[in-house]
Design a protein around this motif. Sequence first.
Motif, short mmCIF file in Angstrom:
data_model
loop_
_atom_site.label_atom_id
_atom_site.label_comp_id
_atom_site.label_asym_id
_atom_site.label_seq_id
_atom_site.Cartn_x
_atom_site.Cartn_y
_atom_site.Cartn_z
N ASN A 92 -34.03 -13.60 83.90
CA ASN A 92 -34.17 -12.19 83.58
C ASN A 92 -33.70 -11.91 82.16
O ASN A 92 -32.63 -12.38 81.74
CB ASN A 92 -33.36 -11.34 84.55
CG ASN A 92 -33.85 -11.50 85.98
OD1 ASN A 92 -34.94 -11.08 86.32
ND2 ASN A 92 -33.02 -12.13 86.81
N VAL A 93 -34.52 -11.15 81.42
CA VAL A 93 -34.14 -10.66 80.09
C VAL A 93 -34.37 -9.16 80.12
O VAL A 93 -35.50 -8.69 79.96
CB VAL A 93 -34.98 -11.31 78.97
CG1 VAL A 93 -34.53 -10.78 77.61
CG2 VAL A 93 -34.84 -12.83 79.02
N SER A 120 -38.80 -10.57 83.60
CA SER A 120 -38.35 -11.76 84.33
C SER A 120 -39.41 -12.84 84.27
O SER A 120 -40.60 -12.57 84.08
CB SER A 120 -38.01 -11.41 85.78
OG SER A 120 -39.18 -10.98 86.46
N LEU A 121 -38.96 -14.08 84.44
CA LEU A 121 -39.86 -15.23 84.40
C LEU A 121 -39.47 -16.18 85.53
O LEU A 121 -38.30 -16.57 85.64
CB LEU A 121 -39.75 -15.93 83.04
CG LEU A 121 -40.54 -17.23 82.88
CD1 LEU A 121 -42.03 -16.94 82.89
CD2 LEU A 121 -40.15 -17.94 81.59
N ASP A 122 -40.42 -16.54 86.39
CA ASP A 122 -40.17 -17.48 87.49
C ASP A 122 -40.63 -18.87 87.07
O ASP A 122 -41.76 -19.06 86.62
CB ASP A 122 -40.93 -17.06 88.75
CG ASP A 122 -40.34 -15.80 89.38
OD1 ASP A 122 -39.14 -15.55 89.17
OD2 ASP A 122 -41.09 -15.07 90.07
N VAL A 170 -29.68 -15.85 85.10
CA VAL A 170 -30.52 -16.81 85.82
C VAL A 170 -30.16 -16.76 87.31
O VAL A 170 -28.98 -16.89 87.68
CB VAL A 170 -30.33 -18.24 85.29
CG1 VAL A 170 -31.22 -19.22 86.05
CG2 VAL A 170 -30.64 -18.30 83.80
N ALA A 171 -31.19 -16.57 88.14
CA ALA A 171 -31.00 -16.59 89.60
C ALA A 171 -31.77 -17.78 90.15
O ALA A 171 -32.82 -18.16 89.63
CB ALA A 171 -31.49 -15.29 90.22
N LEU A 217 -27.47 -24.02 88.26
CA LEU A 217 -27.95 -23.40 87.02
C LEU A 217 -27.92 -21.88 87.09
O LEU A 217 -28.21 -21.21 86.09
CB LEU A 217 -29.38 -23.86 86.71
CG LEU A 217 -29.56 -25.37 86.46
CD1 LEU A 217 -31.01 -25.67 86.12
CD2 LEU A 217 -28.64 -25.85 85.34
N ALA A 218 -27.59 -21.30 88.23
CA ALA A 218 -27.51 -19.84 88.34
C ALA A 218 -26.39 -19.33 87.44
O ALA A 218 -25.33 -19.95 87.31
CB ALA A 218 -27.24 -19.44 89.79
#
Length: 485
Positions: A127-128, A132-134, A189-190, A202-203
Amino acid sequence: MAITGIGSGMDVNGMVKALLNAEAAPKTLQLDRLEKATTTKVSALGQFRSALSTFQESLEKLNDPALFEKRSATSSAKDIVSITADSKAVAGNYNVQVFNLAQTSKVALAGVDNARDALGSGTLTINVGEESLDIDVADGSLTDIRDAINAAGKEMGLSATIVTDPSGASGSRLVLSSTTSGTDTDISVAVSADATGELGGLAFAPPSGVDADFQPSPLDAENPRAARVISYSRDANFAVDGINLSSASNTVEDAIEGVTLTLKAAQSKEALDNAETVSLGVSQDKAGVKKSITDFVDAYNKMLDSVSALTNVTSVGGDDGEPLAAALVGDSSVRSFMSAMRSELGSPAAGEGIRILADLGISTQRDGKLGVDSDKLDKALDDNFEQVNSFFTGEQGLMARLDNKIKPYTETGGILENRTKALQNTLSGVDDQRESLTLRLGKLESRLFAQFNAMDALVSQMSSTSSFLTAQLDSLPGVVNQNKK
């Protein structure tokens, strides 16, 4: 073709050639003179038209209303804040303070042993701010994740790199950077709940409530591989004339109408404590207008030089020598054009204030060129800027009036083009006359050779008859041949 007469011994070829040259010389000389004069005039008209077109371009530049709408903008400290202004900007002065610049988010995720080791499977959601980017990961490594982010994150300004600690203490980290500045655009980061392996490590969510002067802290000695913030995103904070403002970008376009501020550095704490400011100024671009006016004068003088060169008469060899006249001496087109120029330059404009060029300090010199009184022009721009604008621009402005005088000469199908076509037709006529002359001389040559050959044959026959009669007479009794010994 005979060179020497067989019967007469005459140089038939030389005689025919001499007669042909005598016949051709007057017409050839006439055609040569006509061709040279016509070619010279075509070239001169081309130069004249080119000079007018170049001058016409300078008229177009000065007849642009946007020139008078431009604004000049200055900053007392361009390394802190620079300024540009458009035609909407109002002339004035401003005091600016820059507390901090807008900043983008950058984070380092938790370190892993090896960037090429598989970390597991699952989905990373980066998320920015509100974007968001998956990133779907299937037994992928840190390297695979980096490549996927760089491929998919370009449009949202997200990029990823891998930083590896040679000592191995911090391991290999995925560093995420965003080009989006402004408050509430930090990277987080989720990891999906079904993630396997080490992917969940990495979350990351950046701590909240961090001071604006945040600096990255040293590595945690107890957990050197822990995720950390390198820089927080934040707004730029600044003040214009004591009014505190903020901006998500360091390029500020809406603080002052028509003005764009580019924040380049924050002022030092000492400068801010002393309430030091950066002085900004917006004014009409009088220097740019003055340059355009002087460029117009230079263009007119340059055109005048070209016209003078094409209409000059130069003395040669003192009083007895025949003067050399340029190609367009006494040319009616040049005379009528220059008369129209001088008349228009001296015609007063309607209205009050600036009515003639002399009001701007522009006057005609002895040689016919224009001269500029710089001080008087500056005063006119300072005191009557709008009147200067209306004097030069618009349908009734001087530039449009001069352009209307030039167009009949330079336009397609205009005076100079039609004259050039007529001269080119003359050159074509010269070619036709040369061809006709060549054909006529060819026929004359054939006739002369026929006549000379007939004469040569007659002379040969008469010579033979004479020889026969002489022989007969010599053989008669009682005839004494004086040649005999």
